[in-house]
Design an enzyme around this catalytic site. Structure first.
Site, PDB file in Angstrom:
ATOM      1  N   ALA A 113       0.887  -1.130   0.023  1.00 10.47           N
ATOM      2  CA  ALA A 113      -0.088   0.029  -0.160  1.00 10.47           C
ATOM      3  C   ALA A 113       0.914   1.268   0.150  1.00 10.47           C
ATOM      4  O   ALA A 113       1.927   1.284   0.281  1.00 10.47           O
ATOM      5  CB  ALA A 113      -0.810  -0.071   1.243  1.00 10.47           C
ATOM      6  N   PHE A 114       0.297   2.503  -0.237  1.00 10.46           N
ATOM      7  CA  PHE A 114       1.182   3.513  -0.422  1.00 10.46           C
ATOM      8  C   PHE A 114       1.823   3.996   0.693  1.00 10.46           C
ATOM      9  O   PHE A 114       2.833   4.909   0.860  1.00 10.46           O
ATOM     10  CB  PHE A 114       0.296   4.697  -1.121  1.00 10.46           C
ATOM     11  CG  PHE A 114      -0.555   5.848  -0.287  1.00 10.46           C
ATOM     12  CD1 PHE A 114      -1.633   5.141   0.523  1.00 10.46           C
ATOM     13  CD2 PHE A 114      -0.050   6.827   0.141  1.00 10.46           C
ATOM     14  CE1 PHE A 114      -2.190   5.902   1.287  1.00 10.46           C
ATOM     15  CE2 PHE A 114      -0.770   7.409   1.084  1.00 10.46           C
ATOM     16  CZ  PHE A 114      -1.731   7.112   1.633  1.00 10.46           C
ATOM     17  N   LYS A 115       1.283   3.520   1.915  1.00 10.49           N
ATOM     18  CA  LYS A 115       1.622   3.926   3.349  1.00 10.49           C
ATOM     19  C   LYS A 115       3.112   3.829   3.323  1.00 10.49           C
ATOM     20  O   LYS A 115       3.944   4.313   4.069  1.00 10.49           O
ATOM     21  CB  LYS A 115       0.844   3.663   4.363  1.00 10.49           C
ATOM     22  CG  LYS A 115      -0.565   4.206   4.429  1.00 10.49           C
ATOM     23  CD  LYS A 115      -1.410   3.730   5.287  1.00 10.49           C
ATOM     24  CE  LYS A 115      -2.622   4.531   5.648  1.00 10.49           C
ATOM     25  NZ  LYS A 115      -3.474   4.408   4.569  1.00 10.49           N
ATOM     26  N   ASP A 116       3.586   2.677   2.731  1.00 12.47           N
ATOM     27  CA  ASP A 116       5.231   2.263   2.559  1.00 12.47           C
ATOM     28  C   ASP A 116       5.949   3.376   2.201  1.00 12.47           C
ATOM     29  O   ASP A 116       7.074   3.604   2.881  1.00 12.47           O
ATOM     30  CB  ASP A 116       5.407   1.204   1.594  1.00 12.47           C
ATOM     31  CG  ASP A 116       4.713  -0.164   2.364  1.00 12.47           C
ATOM     32  OD1 ASP A 116       4.770  -0.401   3.581  1.00 12.47           O
ATOM     33  OD2 ASP A 116       4.418  -1.140   1.428  1.00 12.47           O
ATOM     34  N   LEU A 119       6.368   5.471   5.394  1.00 12.61           N
ATOM     35  CA  LEU A 119       6.742   4.861   6.826  1.00 12.61           C
ATOM     36  C   LEU A 119       8.076   4.122   6.624  1.00 12.61           C
ATOM     37  O   LEU A 119       8.614   3.948   7.582  1.00 12.61           O
ATOM     38  CB  LEU A 119       5.632   3.759   7.098  1.00 12.61           C
ATOM     39  CG  LEU A 119       4.510   4.770   7.697  1.00 12.61           C
ATOM     40  CD1 LEU A 119       3.023   3.883   8.027  1.00 12.61           C
ATOM     41  CD2 LEU A 119       4.814   5.174   8.977  1.00 12.61           C
TER      42      LEU A 119
END
Ligand code: PLP
Length: 471
Positions: A113-116, A119
């Site tokens: 997911a784009f949160k990588d 994060l």
């Protein structure tokens, strides 16, 4: 060199440096930190970016926010290591769906997911800052699915921190759970709470308000409590980069492009707003929401009013309040912190606030918005599969449907941010297309891997004891 100062949206917290903002999370006056001025690039500087790889571009953009706080060599290494973990050489490749419609694939990181993007960067950045300050940190977060696994992937095996992630027991999907619990590093602690996501969030909030939490351990080294939720400024900064990367690939700065962004907490699209303020020629910024449409209603009526959350096919956007929206309000109200403080206090009491006509007009001139039903989400997944052979996840489908509805100029490139891999939400995709989206090869063993997780009661005191026993 210009050192940027960070100020609170509510105007009553001390100014901080970049590294202190990363550790602080919320400001002491309850506001969110942002820079007192946004750095801008000239057309010549943007032109020069066209030759850059993703990490080079990330360094060029992010260093503008960290000058005077993080040494350039350190930043360069953090960025290189962060995006090495992505499984596509381009990091954020574009796929063409039709003549003028593109999908920016933001799901090639470790947790799909784009949160990588944010994060992977934040975990390494935190470790570096803690090293410098000779501090240790305890990272605590609550998750309904995507954030927890991305935070764990970013913080695992970092020397200076332990990470504790709370998820509601039995209420995250199997893939989401295993992406957290199959990480067996010593500094990773998964807690399943007998309760809902809101219960998890309340416990985290209570822990942050509990100053006594680490008294016992604070003998030699200071232990800092850090939040990695979507208001962390370093996350926003990392997300600006792919707006530039995609627009440059399609001809910016000599050609403008539009973006449609699946939106929940307003972090991702706020980064697009910043890219535009830094000089990137973005025509439309389209806020794509599911039926939880507080932002779409606000743009249409000028009233930002809370309703209850209804579960949808795109669960990572099922929110009541868009926490980063306060940062946009600060811009819409010309950095008037006192006014924002007043508005947010009355919002808390009345669950709604009304924008001034000036602020509302500004909002409307910079954004477009549309809410997409589950039915239209499924239809979009099915139609995209039929016409292109691509399997898209429900969040991406919300972005695509809203983009198609809202685009003003059909000859201008529309870039839809694809925020998750289809295999993360297999049920909705299978339902719409009759095809089960397979997990990428490197995750094939996930469903058989050993898991580690402790179950605790819905009780902040129990979680506090647990954490103190672990660190
Ligand atoms: C978190 C998330 C979003 C929403 O992003 P915000 O920054 O909260 O607006 C959209 N899609 C997916 C897959 C997500 O995980």
């Amino acid at each position: 060199m210009m050192t940027i100062k960070y100020i609170s949206t509510r105007g009553a917290a001390p100014e901080l440096s970049f590294e202190d903002v990363v550790l602080a999370g919320l400001a002491s006056d309850g506001g969110l930190y942002l820079p007192d001025s946004i750095p801008e690039f000239s057309m010549m500087e943007i032109n020069a970016m066209r030759a850059m790889s993703y990490p080079e571009l990330a360094f060029t953009i992010i260093s503008r926010f960290t000058e005077g706080s993080i040494a350039p060599e350190a930043l360069e290494k953090i960025i290189a290591d962060s995006y090495k973990t992505f499984r596509h050489a381009a990091v954020a490749p574009l796929t063409q769906l039709d003549t003028h419609t593109f999908m920016l694939e933001l799901f090639h990181g470790p947790t799909l997911a784009f949160k990588d993007f944010a994060l992977q960067f934040l975990g390494r950045l935190l470790d570096h800052i803690l090293d410098k300050k000779k501090q240790k940190a305890v990272v605590i977060g609550a998750t309904s699915g995507d954030t927890g696994s991305a935070a764990i992937a970013g913080c695992r095996n970092r020397a200076n921190m332990d990470i504790f992630i709370l998820h509601p027991k039995g209420r995250v999907s199997e893939v989401q759970r295993r992406q957290m619990t199959a990480v067996l590093d010593k500094n990773v602690h998964n807690i399943a709470i007998e309760g809902t996501f809101d219960d998890c969030q309340d416990i985290v909030k209570a822990l942050f308000q509990d100053a006594s939490l680490f008294r016992a351990t604070n003998n030699e080294q200071r232990t800092t409590l850090v939040a990695v939720n979507s208001i962390n400024w370093a996350r926003i900064v990392a997300q600006i980069v792919y707006y530039f990367y995609a627009a440059l690939a399609l001809g910016a700065p000599s050609r403008s492009v539009s973006f449609s962004v699946p939106t929940g907490n307003f972090g991702d699209i706020y980064a697009g707003h910043l890219a535009r303020r830094m000089g990137l020629p973005i025509e439309q910024l389209i806020i794509a929401t599911n039926r939880n449409d507080i932002l779409t209603r606000c743009l249409a009526t000028g009233v930002y009013g809370m309703e209850t959350v209804v579960p949808s096919l795109s669960p990572s956007m099922d929110i009541q309040i868009s926490s980063n929206f306060e940062r946009l309000l600060f811009d819409l109200y010309e950095q008037d912190g006192k006014e924002i403080a007043k508005m947010m206090t009355s919002f808390r009491a009345e669950k709604k606030l009304t924008l001034s006509s000036l602020a509302w007009n500004r909002f409307k001139s910079e954004f477009t918005a549309s809410a997409v039903s589950d039915e239209d989400t499924k239809k979009t997944i099915a139609e995209t599969y039929k016409s292109t052979g691509q399997l898209i996840d429900p969040h991406t489908a919300v972005g695509l449907a809203a983009g198609q509805r809202c685009r003003a100029n059909t000859a201008m490139p529309l870039i839809v941010l694809s925020t998750a891999h289809a295999a993360k939400f297999p049920d909705a995709v299978k339902d719409a297309t009759d095809v089960h989206p397979p997990l990428p090869a490197h995750l094939k063993d996930l469903l058989k891997a050993e898991e580690r997780c402790d179950t605790l009661a819905n009780d902040a005191a129990a979680v506090k004891t647990y954490i103190n026993n672990k660190i």
